[in-house]
Design a protein around this motif. Structure first.
Motif, mmCIF file in Angstrom:
data_model
loop_
_atom_site.group_PDB
_atom_site.id
_atom_site.type_symbol
_atom_site.label_atom_id
_atom_site.label_comp_id
_atom_site.label_asym_id
_atom_site.label_seq_id
_atom_site.Cartn_x
_atom_site.Cartn_y
_atom_site.Cartn_z
ATOM 1 N N ASP A 490 40.944 40.585 48.417
ATOM 2 C CA ASP A 490 40.871 41.815 47.624
ATOM 3 C C ASP A 490 40.517 41.504 46.168
ATOM 4 O O ASP A 490 39.693 42.204 45.548
ATOM 5 C CB ASP A 490 42.205 42.561 47.696
ATOM 6 C CG ASP A 490 42.462 43.116 49.098
ATOM 7 O OD1 ASP A 490 41.452 43.284 49.841
ATOM 8 O OD2 ASP A 490 43.619 43.370 49.457
ATOM 9 N N GLU A 491 41.143 40.439 45.603
ATOM 10 C CA GLU A 491 40.822 40.086 44.217
ATOM 11 C C GLU A 491 39.363 39.635 44.074
ATOM 12 O O GLU A 491 38.693 39.959 43.094
ATOM 13 C CB GLU A 491 41.765 38.975 43.764
ATOM 14 C CG GLU A 491 43.199 39.417 43.646
ATOM 15 C CD GLU A 491 44.120 38.267 43.258
ATOM 16 O OE1 GLU A 491 43.567 37.122 43.161
ATOM 17 O OE2 GLU A 491 45.330 38.499 43.082
ATOM 18 N N ARG A 492 38.895 38.909 45.066
ATOM 19 C CA ARG A 492 37.502 38.452 44.988
ATOM 20 C C ARG A 492 36.526 39.637 45.040
ATOM 21 O O ARG A 492 35.511 39.675 44.326
ATOM 22 C CB ARG A 492 37.208 37.485 46.138
ATOM 23 C CG ARG A 492 35.836 36.829 46.058
ATOM 24 C CD ARG A 492 35.613 35.929 47.264
ATOM 25 N NE ARG A 492 35.540 36.707 48.494
ATOM 26 C CZ ARG A 492 34.441 37.363 48.903
ATOM 27 N NH1 ARG A 492 33.340 37.320 48.164
ATOM 28 N NH2 ARG A 492 34.446 38.031 50.019
ATOM 29 N N ARG A 493 36.839 40.599 45.851
ATOM 30 C CA ARG A 493 35.956 41.769 45.955
ATOM 31 C C ARG A 493 35.991 42.584 44.660
ATOM 32 O O ARG A 493 34.976 43.161 44.238
ATOM 33 C CB ARG A 493 36.359 42.637 47.141
ATOM 34 C CG ARG A 493 36.014 41.972 48.475
ATOM 35 C CD ARG A 493 36.411 42.872 49.641
ATOM 36 N NE ARG A 493 36.053 42.273 50.902
ATOM 37 C CZ ARG A 493 34.860 42.397 51.494
ATOM 38 N NH1 ARG A 493 33.933 43.093 50.891
ATOM 39 N NH2 ARG A 493 34.618 41.811 52.647
ATOM 40 N N LYS A 494 37.179 42.661 43.980
ATOM 41 C CA LYS A 494 37.238 43.365 42.697
ATOM 42 C C LYS A 494 36.395 42.662 41.639
ATOM 43 O O LYS A 494 35.732 43.307 40.829
ATOM 44 C CB LYS A 494 38.699 43.454 42.247
ATOM 45 C CG LYS A 494 39.519 44.442 43.060
ATOM 46 C CD LYS A 494 40.949 44.495 42.538
ATOM 47 C CE LYS A 494 41.796 45.468 43.365
ATOM 48 N NZ LYS A 494 43.199 45.511 42.873
ATOM 49 N N GLU A 495 36.440 41.314 41.633
ATOM 50 C CA GLU A 495 35.620 40.578 40.680
ATOM 51 C C GLU A 495 34.120 40.796 40.947
ATOM 52 O O GLU A 495 33.312 40.848 40.029
ATOM 53 C CB GLU A 495 35.962 39.096 40.754
ATOM 54 C CG GLU A 495 37.329 38.765 40.192
ATOM 55 C CD GLU A 495 37.607 37.287 40.266
ATOM 56 O OE1 GLU A 495 36.704 36.570 40.789
ATOM 57 O OE2 GLU A 495 38.682 36.849 39.817
ATOM 58 N N GLU A 496 33.757 40.932 42.225
ATOM 59 C CA GLU A 496 32.348 41.180 42.540
ATOM 60 C C GLU A 496 31.904 42.555 42.044
ATOM 61 O O GLU A 496 30.777 42.734 41.591
ATOM 62 C CB GLU A 496 32.120 41.054 44.043
ATOM 63 C CG GLU A 496 32.189 39.622 44.544
ATOM 64 C CD GLU A 496 31.928 39.564 46.042
ATOM 65 O OE1 GLU A 496 31.764 40.645 46.650
ATOM 66 O OE2 GLU A 496 31.877 38.452 46.601
ATOM 67 N N ARG A 497 32.837 43.526 42.126
ATOM 68 C CA ARG A 497 32.481 44.879 41.652
ATOM 69 C C ARG A 497 32.428 44.942 40.137
ATOM 70 O O ARG A 497 31.610 45.647 39.554
ATOM 71 C CB ARG A 497 33.483 45.899 42.211
ATOM 72 C CG ARG A 497 33.298 46.187 43.693
ATOM 73 C CD ARG A 497 34.065 47.415 44.090
ATOM 74 N NE ARG A 497 35.504 47.241 43.964
ATOM 75 C CZ ARG A 497 36.302 46.836 44.954
ATOM 76 N NH1 ARG A 497 35.794 46.548 46.144
ATOM 77 N NH2 ARG A 497 37.590 46.714 44.748
ATOM 78 N N LYS A 501 35.881 40.976 34.647
ATOM 79 C CA LYS A 501 37.194 40.407 34.898
ATOM 80 C C LYS A 501 37.112 38.955 35.356
ATOM 81 O O LYS A 501 38.134 38.326 35.584
ATOM 82 C CB LYS A 501 37.929 41.233 35.960
ATOM 83 C CG LYS A 501 38.211 42.654 35.507
ATOM 84 C CD LYS A 501 38.994 43.407 36.566
ATOM 85 C CE LYS A 501 39.320 44.831 36.111
ATOM 86 N NZ LYS A 501 40.083 45.573 37.137
ATOM 87 N N ARG A 502 35.880 38.471 35.533
ATOM 88 C CA ARG A 502 35.750 37.094 35.982
ATOM 89 C C ARG A 502 36.072 36.152 34.810
ATOM 90 O O ARG A 502 35.596 36.354 33.697
ATOM 91 C CB ARG A 502 34.327 36.842 36.485
ATOM 92 C CG ARG A 502 34.089 35.423 36.951
ATOM 93 C CD ARG A 502 32.687 35.238 37.450
ATOM 94 N NE ARG A 502 32.471 36.019 38.679
ATOM 95 C CZ ARG A 502 31.295 36.061 39.313
ATOM 96 N NH1 ARG A 502 30.271 35.394 38.813
ATOM 97 N NH2 ARG A 502 31.169 36.769 40.406
ATOM 98 N N LYS A 503 36.871 35.106 35.062
ATOM 99 C CA LYS A 503 37.281 34.158 34.040
ATOM 100 C C LYS A 503 36.247 33.052 33.908
ATOM 101 O O LYS A 503 35.468 32.807 34.805
ATOM 102 C CB LYS A 503 38.646 33.550 34.393
ATOM 103 C CG LYS A 503 39.746 34.598 34.493
ATOM 104 C CD LYS A 503 41.048 33.963 34.897
ATOM 105 C CE LYS A 503 42.144 35.023 35.024
ATOM 106 N NZ LYS A 503 43.435 34.432 35.442
#
Length: 536
Positions: A490-497, A501-503
């Motif tokens: 879920d976190e990876r998909r949020k970063e893709e959207r 938010k990507r560090k």
């Protein structure tokens, strides 16, 4: 008392004029003289019947109405073409940058543009032109021949004289050639007739040929009583007056219409008359015969060629259109003859003059053959059957029969081996037996398959692993690790959207566990799934 009507610029001018006249009368001032040197009085009319009373007229005159003093500013001279006035050695300020002349600028320079102008090279400076200005009078401004050099017309006269001389020379040569031919004929003939004696007058020397006979080309003969025109050649379609007018050929009111303005009758006035006896069949006949038909075909060819992409126009370039049409007809005739020759070479010509032999016509001949009662030949040879032009009884590939001697299942073949392939090699009786055995085996296999009632065993359902291979039996997923893998997905998909938010210190792990693959499979969206919009 009447007053004088003479107008002066001022009273002082009037007074000076009177004093001048009194001085002339007293002999103190020179008298005015005319062109002949005679003394004249400007106030006495020279050519007028009734002069004004104040002029003391003694003889008539119109000098008071003439402008007898010419304007010195007016001139009849013209420009001195091509005249040069000064040749400079170096470039001068304000001169032409191209040639170096001071009488014009670079924009008005008529010399060829130099690669490097005279302003920079300071070489080959052109001379200055002669600039003249004239103040022409009323007639000079309107004189169309003003400035014309009559000496230039001598070139025109020379050209025409040269042409006339060439014509005279050509006609003289033709005349002498005809006379020479007649002399040769007379030398060959032994008998001289009276007509030959009359023609002896024409045998003259070259220098004695009559010039008037040679100049017959300049003789203008008016066309009189001809269909092409009247005496001046300006009347169109002028008929001969002895002929019957076209509107009198058929007096029926319902016959062909005659247009009196254009003198035309398009239809045939006598359609039922004998064509051999009619001399007029209507003006439409001229449109479908002769050169009119050729011109119509030329128009059609030009239109079709233009539609096909060729740059051709009959009105703009008639000579080009006619030349292309002639080439087209030549090429068409060559192609037609080539096609005809090819067909005749391949199939022959039935209309050829060479006759076929009697053996090929009806199978008949003049040979006499006698038979006995049993049908045996007693006298003569037996008539051979005619053969066709195709080869017969030709066996190929070791066959003993021809192709087409056997038929089975809508296929032709060889009777000797029962093969349906034309270029096959003959196998004889062994090939027939092998073919029959193969056919029997095929029939038995088809029958066995039809009678077989064995159903195929059901395939075992195998649960595929998330990475595409079969799931092993001893695979066990840890529920906690699976939940953590679902959260990471879920976190990876949020970063893709949302890439914000990507560090920056991203750590990548290439190790993929079974729980990670199961989480990816569970979260993956299948585009073909009709319930995909209701997930999450």
């Amino acid at each position: 008392m009447a007053t004088a009507s003479v107008a002066f610029k001022s009273r002082e001018d009037h007074r000076k004029q009177l004093e001048l006249e009194e001085a002339r009368k007293a002999g103190l001032a020179p008298a005015e003289v005319d062109e002949d040197g005679k003394e004249i009085n400007p106030h006495i009319p020279q050519y007028m019947s009734s002069a004004p009373w104040y002029l003391n007229a003694e003889r008539p005159s119109l000098k008071h109405q003439r402008k007898w003093k010419s304007d010195p500013n007016y001139t009849k001279s013209w420009y001195d073409r091509g005249a040069k006035i000064h040749q400079a050695d170096k470039y001068r300020k304000g001169a032409c940058e191209n040639c170096g002349a001071l009488t014009h600028d670079a924009k008005s320079c008529m010399e060829r543009p130099r690669k490097i102008g005279a302003k920079w090279t300071n070489m080959h400076i052109a001379p200055d032109e002669k600039i003249e200005t004239f103040e022409l009078d009323y007639d000079g401004k309107r004189d169309r021949w003003n400035g014309y050099d009559p000496a230039t017309y001598a070139r025109v006269i020379e050209r025409y004289e040269a042409r006339d001389e060439a014509r005279r020379k050509f006609l003289k040569e033709q005349q002498l050639k005809k006379l020479e031919e007649k002399n040769n004929k007379q030398n060959e003939d032994a008998e001289v007739s009276d007509e030959d004696e009359d023609e002896d007058d024409l045998k003259v020397d070259e220098a004695k040929v009559d010039e008037s006979k040679q100049m017959d080309f300049a003789k203008v003969e008016k066309r009189v009583r001809t269909t092409g025109g009247g005496s001046t050649g300006t009347v169109r379609n002028l008929r001969i007056r002895e002929d019957t007018a076209k509107y009198l050929l058929n007096l029926d009111v319902n016959s062909a219409y005659y247009d009196p303005k254009t003198r035309s009758m398009r239809e045939d006035p006598l359609p039922d008359a004998d064509p051999n006896e009619k001399f007029y069949v209507g003006d439409n006949q001229n449109r479908i015969s002769g050169q009119a038909l050729d011109f119509k075909q030329l128009n059609v060819h030009a239109w079709e060629a233009f539609d096909k992409g060729q740059d051709i126009h009959l009105q703009a370039a008639p000579s080009q259109a006619e030349l292309l049409y002639k080439n087209y007809k030549v090429i068409k005739e060559k192609l037609k003859s080539h096609t005809k020759d090819a067909i005749m070479e391949k199939y022959g010509n039935a209309a050829d003059e060479e006759k076929l032999p009697r053996e090929l016509l009806l199978g008949q001949s003049e040979r006499q053959v006698e038979y006995d009662r049993t049908g045996r030949i007693v006298e003569g040879l037996e008539m051979a059957l005619p053969k066709s032009k195709y080869e017969e009884d030709v066996f190929i590939n070791n066959h003993t029969s021809v192709w087409g001697s056997w038929w089975k299942d809508h296929q032709w073949g060889y009777k000797c081996c029962k093969q349906t392939i034309r270029n096959s090699y003959c196998t004889g009786a062994a090939g027939i037996e092998a073919a029959e055995a193969a056919a029997d085996l095929m029939k038995s296999n088809i029958a066995r398959k039809a009678t077989s009632e064995d159903t195929p065993a059901p395939a075992e359902e195998k649960k595929l692993a998330t990475w595409g291979s079969e799931v092993p039996d001893d695979l066990v997923l840890d529920q906690k690790k699976l939940n953590e893998a679902l959260k990471k997905e879920d976190e990876r998909r949020k970063e893709e959207r949302d890439e914000r938010k990507r560090k920056y210190n991203v750590r990548w792990n290439d190790e993929v566990t079974a729980e990670d693959m199961e989480a990816y499979r569970m979260k993956k969206v299948h585009h073909d799934d009709p319930m995909k919009d209701f997930l999450n």
